[in-house]
Design an enzyme around this catalytic site. Structure first.
Site: not given
Ligand code: FES
Length: 150
Positions: A33, A102
């Protein structure tokens, strides 16, 4: 989607900030992400006396950073290196499956910060440090990559 403990750590994260002249600093990014976490450790006689973090990321990343600082504070380096992202998720009482990736940021940041500390100590070779901290040659956590790529 999130349990109360996760929301509580996200709303009121522990140990946020920086440590001046930290013994070790680990900055890692989540390839999934793009979120970033920076972990600061103050280590004396092999014990993590203080820990602070800054996370530019989602709520789950902030909650997992927060709880992992609580889990390693006062622990030895070796104990902190045993902490896995699963331990962190369990301690939080679970995360939604889509947010499990995450939780790897915190584990990776701790390993990277300890490696930085060991490098500064100067009495281990780079190979020994990467082996001890379970990091691959790029300084990244191979275990975390496996989890991220699943
Ligand atoms: Fe990036 Fe959670 S969406 S660490």
């Amino acid at each position: 989607m999130y349990n109360e403990k996760v929301i509580e750590h996200y709303s009121n994260p522990r140990n946020v900030g920086e440590i001046e002249n930290a013994s070790g600093i680990g900055e890692v990014g989540n390839p999934v992400c793009g979120d970033i976490m920076k972990m600061y450790l103050q280590i004396e006689d092999g014990i993590i006396k203080d820990v602070k973090f800054k996370t530019f990321g989602c709520g789950a990343a902030i909650a997992t950073s927060s709880i992992s600082t609580e889990l390693i504070k006062g622990k030895t380096i070796d104990e902190a290196l045993k902490l896995t992202n699963k331990d962190v998720v369990d301690e939080l009482g679970g995360l939604p499956p889509v947010k499990l990736h995450c939780s790897v940021l915190a584990e990776e940041a701790i390993r990277t910060a300890i490696a930085d500390y060991l490098r500064k100590q100067g009495n281990m070779t780079e190979e020994e440090i990467l082996e001890k901290c379970k990091l691959d040659k790029g300084g990244q956590c191979s275990h975390c990559h496996d989890v991220v790529e699943e």
